[in-house]
Scaffold this motif. Structure first.
Motif, short mmCIF file in Angstrom:
data_model
loop_
_atom_site.label_atom_id
_atom_site.label_comp_id
_atom_site.label_asym_id
_atom_site.label_seq_id
_atom_site.Cartn_x
_atom_site.Cartn_y
_atom_site.Cartn_z
N ARG A 4 58.08 81.46 27.77
CA ARG A 4 59.20 82.19 28.38
C ARG A 4 58.74 82.74 29.73
NH1 ARG A 4 60.19 85.86 24.69
NH2 ARG A 4 61.87 84.71 23.67
N TYR A 5 59.58 82.55 30.73
CA TYR A 5 59.31 83.10 32.07
C TYR A 5 59.92 84.50 32.15
CZ TYR A 5 59.84 83.87 37.09
OH TYR A 5 59.82 84.42 38.34
N THR A 6 59.11 85.49 32.44
CA THR A 6 59.58 86.88 32.42
C THR A 6 59.68 87.49 33.82
OG1 THR A 6 57.33 87.73 32.17
CG2 THR A 6 58.55 87.25 30.14
N MET A 12 60.33 77.95 41.17
CA MET A 12 60.24 76.51 40.99
C MET A 12 58.79 76.15 40.72
SD MET A 12 62.27 73.68 41.69
CE MET A 12 63.31 74.07 43.10
N PHE A 13 58.51 75.71 39.50
CA PHE A 13 57.17 75.21 39.22
C PHE A 13 57.03 73.83 39.84
CE2 PHE A 13 57.36 78.51 35.99
CZ PHE A 13 56.07 79.03 36.06
N THR A 14 55.87 73.57 40.38
CA THR A 14 55.66 72.27 41.02
C THR A 14 55.25 71.22 40.00
OG1 THR A 14 53.39 72.89 41.56
CG2 THR A 14 55.07 73.31 43.23
N THR A 15 55.38 71.58 38.73
CA THR A 15 55.11 70.63 37.65
C THR A 15 56.45 70.10 37.14
OG1 THR A 15 55.24 72.38 36.00
CG2 THR A 15 53.08 71.95 36.99
N ALA A 16 56.39 69.36 36.04
CA ALA A 16 57.62 68.81 35.45
C ALA A 16 58.54 69.91 34.95
CB ALA A 16 57.26 67.88 34.30
N VAL A 17 58.04 71.12 34.82
CA VAL A 17 58.88 72.23 34.33
C VAL A 17 60.04 72.47 35.29
CG1 VAL A 17 58.92 74.72 33.89
CG2 VAL A 17 57.03 73.31 33.02
N GLY A 18 59.78 72.37 36.59
CA GLY A 18 60.84 72.56 37.58
C GLY A 18 61.26 74.01 37.73
N GLU A 19 62.55 74.22 38.05
CA GLU A 19 63.04 75.57 38.32
C GLU A 19 63.34 76.29 37.01
OE1 GLU A 19 66.28 75.81 41.04
OE2 GLU A 19 66.02 77.96 41.32
N VAL A 20 62.95 77.54 36.94
CA VAL A 20 63.23 78.35 35.75
C VAL A 20 63.87 79.67 36.19
CG1 VAL A 20 61.43 77.38 34.30
CG2 VAL A 20 60.91 79.33 35.75
N GLU A 21 64.80 80.15 35.39
CA GLU A 21 65.46 81.43 35.62
C GLU A 21 64.71 82.52 34.85
OE1 GLU A 21 68.31 81.99 37.39
OE2 GLU A 21 68.40 79.91 38.05
N PRO A 22 64.90 83.77 35.23
CA PRO A 22 64.31 84.86 34.45
C PRO A 22 64.72 84.76 32.98
CG PRO A 22 65.13 85.69 36.53
CD PRO A 22 65.58 84.26 36.43
N ASP A 23 63.78 84.99 32.10
CA ASP A 23 63.98 84.95 30.65
C ASP A 23 64.21 83.53 30.11
OD1 ASP A 23 63.64 87.69 30.19
OD2 ASP A 23 65.71 88.09 30.77
N ALA A 24 64.10 82.53 30.95
CA ALA A 24 64.29 81.16 30.47
C ALA A 24 63.08 80.72 29.65
CB ALA A 24 64.47 80.21 31.64
N ASP A 34 47.36 76.16 29.03
CA ASP A 34 46.45 77.14 29.61
C ASP A 34 46.79 77.46 31.06
OD1 ASP A 34 45.12 77.38 27.29
OD2 ASP A 34 43.33 76.24 27.89
N ALA A 35 47.39 76.49 31.75
CA ALA A 35 47.75 76.73 33.15
C ALA A 35 48.85 77.78 33.28
CB ALA A 35 48.19 75.42 33.80
N TYR A 36 49.58 77.99 32.21
CA TYR A 36 50.73 78.91 32.25
C TYR A 36 50.45 80.25 31.57
CZ TYR A 36 53.33 74.69 33.47
OH TYR A 36 53.78 73.56 34.08
N THR A 37 49.75 80.20 30.45
CA THR A 37 49.67 81.39 29.60
C THR A 37 48.87 82.52 30.22
OG1 THR A 37 47.84 80.36 28.43
CG2 THR A 37 50.02 80.17 27.44
N GLY A 38 48.05 82.22 31.22
CA GLY A 38 47.32 83.30 31.88
C GLY A 38 48.18 84.11 32.83
N ARG A 39 49.29 83.52 33.27
CA ARG A 39 50.13 84.21 34.25
C ARG A 39 50.77 85.45 33.64
NH1 ARG A 39 53.18 80.52 38.52
NH2 ARG A 39 54.57 82.31 38.38
N PRO A 40 50.80 86.54 34.39
CA PRO A 40 51.41 87.76 33.84
C PRO A 40 52.92 87.64 33.65
CG PRO A 40 50.69 88.09 36.12
CD PRO A 40 50.17 86.75 35.70
N ASP A 41 53.54 86.63 34.25
CA ASP A 41 54.99 86.49 34.11
C ASP A 41 55.37 85.37 33.13
OD1 ASP A 41 54.13 84.43 35.68
OD2 ASP A 41 55.51 84.79 37.34
N VAL B 323 51.35 76.23 39.48
CA VAL B 323 51.86 76.64 40.79
C VAL B 323 53.38 76.77 40.75
CG1 VAL B 323 52.03 76.00 43.23
CG2 VAL B 323 49.95 75.48 41.93
N SER B 324 53.88 77.87 41.30
CA SER B 324 55.33 78.06 41.40
C SER B 324 55.65 78.68 42.75
CB SER B 324 55.85 78.97 40.29
OG SER B 324 55.33 80.27 40.44
N VAL B 325 56.81 78.33 43.27
CA VAL B 325 57.27 78.92 44.53
C VAL B 325 58.74 79.30 44.38
CG1 VAL B 325 55.65 77.68 46.01
CG2 VAL B 325 57.83 76.65 45.45
#
Lengths: 78, 478
Positions: A4-6, A12-24, A34-41, B323-325
């Motif tokens: 979940r993106y908080t 916009m993630f530059t991976t296949a995830v693409g654009e995400v909205e808050p709480d998506a 591992d590339a994602y879970t370390g992020r505080p958001d 990476v995100s922007v």
């Protein structure tokens, strides 16, 4: 792994995830998580409880940051 | 000879990530990324070999390590949101006491000023004061001159504000206010429960501003998203940081949100992640900003910033942070505005602004080679402005006269995307022109090259060297 993106604004993630909205919520392959879970958001979405475990909240995975796993090695040249 | 048995890495897949640290030197995974032109952050381990005589000719024998340095510069365009944490690290934290985040009124009461006001004014006369009430927030002017204050008194059409205005405002400037409800009971931070006197108009998904700033810090505004409404009890998404008194204003607001990066003695530290070709990262912790260098030349180039960092340690990440922007554009010169000595200048071809924090690295007995302290000892504002030459002594364009006469004045430099797409403004309340040069060339228009130095005013409302303000879609403090 489901994540979940908080954050407060869409990103916009530059991976296949693409654009995400808050709480998506979105899925990433376990070997890329591992590339994602370390992020505080970013937080892991707990697995849905199994039928025989109803009522018991699934354990919430600690973030890599909370586990102190944001880095593999730290330079401490002695 | 066989080819090397590894796969080459693409420079294009590299990235620079940033995160604000809660504790100096404790790394945080990156959550904002600057689309960058270069990143020269490197480790210098402080290797040396003492030059000793011991019966051999060899110049160097013993490999020792002294003071390690983790330094470099990151260069890239300036965006409305991406990597805005750089401003907090260069100038001061966002949302300090008295400088909280402010939203744009969802349903404003709008009027205009009836008469110009000067910098330092505490009263403003309106064409109509209907809807303007003591205790409410007043927003004066638009763009880079937007100012938000607490109304401390209303007499007829004259509004008195709690804190003096920083900028002069022309007669006819847009003036707005709004109120939705008030707190029914004081709030003690941290809490996510807000009780209001009436929740009419507030629904799940609304954004509310709680309280109105006062420079003294007695009141600090905060913006939050409402996640639930039960009668007059609201639940908000993120706990408040500051306490708020019973009866404080609660205002429905929307984007853009105003962030004020006020000058402070203590600057936040950042973790800087240097992603190498999308393969591995160097994660520099405890990074403080030494120099922040902004350039906004005309031409086919984005407005660019170069930020010099000094860090405390480095780690390797075998898996770089994703990476995100934010989907937004960098600024270009056509969106730049310079208000120089009270005049909006349209003759400018380049502005350069440098903030130097005079970083000092101090090493101690701490069982590490990196610095124990990285201290921003000073704040020094300076820069240059290039303009098309008009006159040595004109009221608006006579920069030579300002140099010769030692005139002091304000410098406001802003970058404004259209349609509320984001604004970044730098404010220097007092600058002096210390150089004025005309480099005459046969096949060129006559240009004037000015350099300026910022000084802290001894009196007035704006007692600092520099302040930055950002308007964007983020409502949580950076």
């Amino acid at each position: 792994m489901r994540l979940r993106y908080t954050g407060a604004i869409p990103v916009m993630f530059t991976t296949a995830v693409g654009e995400v909205e808050p709480d998506a919520e979105f899925d990433v392959p376990d070997d890329e998580a591992d590339a994602y879970t370390g992020r505080p958001d970013i937080e892991q979405v707990p697995d849905a409880p199994a039928a025989d475990m109803q009522g018991a909240a699934p354990p919430k995975r600690r973030s890599a940051k909370a586990d102190g796993l944001t880095s593999d090695t730290t330079t401490t040249a002695e | 000879m066989s080819f090397p048995n590894f796969v080459e890495k693409y420079g294009s897949l590299s990235a620079t990530g940033l995160a604000r640290e809660t504790t100096f030197g404790s790394p945080i995974a990156a959550s904002t990324f600057l689309p960058m032109a270069s990143n020269t952050m490197e480790e210098d381990p402080g290797w040396f070999a003492p030059h000793l005589m011991q019966g051999v000719r060899d110049y160097q024998i013993y490999n020792l390590y002294g003071e390690a340095k983790y330094q470099g510069a990151i260069a890239g365009p300036l965006f409305p949101s991406n990597a805005i944490q750089l401003l907090s690290a260069a100038v001061g934290s966002d949302a300090q006491a008295g400088y909280g985040v402010v939203g744009t009124y969802s349903t404003p009461t709008s009027t205009t000023s009836n008469g110009a006001t000067v910098a330092g004014a505490t009263t403003i006369t309106l064409t109509s004061a209907s809807g303007f009430v003591t205790g409410q927030q007043i927003t004066i002017d638009t763009g880079q001159s937007t100012e938000v204050r607490l109304i401390s008194n209303v007499v007829s059409t004259t509004i008195t504000v709690a804190d003096a205005l920083y900028y002069p405002h022309a007669s006819g400037a847009t003036v707005t206010t709004a109120t939705t409800t008030t707190l029914n009971g004081a709030l003690t931070a941290p809490t996510t429960t807000v009780v209001v006197t009436s929740a009419t108009g507030i629904v799940t998904g609304s954004f509310i501003q709680i309280d109105v700033n006062t420079v003294s810090g007695a009141k600090t505004s905060e913006v939050r998203k409402v996640t639930n409404v039960v009668t007059n009890t609201l639940t908000i998404d993120t706990a408040i940081t500051y306490n708020h008194a019973n009866g404080a204003q609660v205002i429905l607001v929307t984007t853009p949100y105003m962030h004020t990066f006020a000058q402070a003695n203590t600057l936040p530290s950042l973790t800087v992640e240097k992603n190498l070709g999308g393969f591995q990262s160097l994660q520099f912790a405890g990074c403080r900003v030494g120099k922040f260098d902004l350039k906004a030349p005309v031409g086919n180039t984005a407005v660019e910033m170069t930020t010099d960092f000094s860090g405390q340690s480095v780690a390797t990440l075998s898996t770089p942070t994703a990476v995100s922007v934010v989907n937004e554009l960098p600024y270009v010169f056509a969106e730049a505005n310079l208000n120089f000595f009270g005049s909006l200048r349209t003759d400018v071809t380049n502005v350069n602004a440098v903030i130097d924090n005079g970083l000092k690295e101090t090493y101690t007995y701490s069982n590490q080679h990196g610095p124990s302290f990285i201290t921003p000892l000073i704040v020094h504002g300076s820069g240059s402005v290039d303009v098309v030459f008009d006159s040595l002594n004109d009221t608006t364009y006579g920069d030579f006269n300002r140099l010769a006469n030692g005139t002091l004045g304000q410098l406001q430099f802003s970058l404004i995307h259209p349609a509320n797409g984001g604004t970044i403004a730098f404010f220097y309340p007092q600058v002096a022109i210390n150089k004025f040069a005309n480099d005459l060339k046969q096949e060129e228009v006559v240009m004037s090259a000015l350099t300026w130095e910022a000084t802290r005013p001894l009196t007035g409302a704006a007692l600092f060297t520099v302040q930055a303000v950002v308007f964007n879609s983020t409502y949580i403090p950076y």
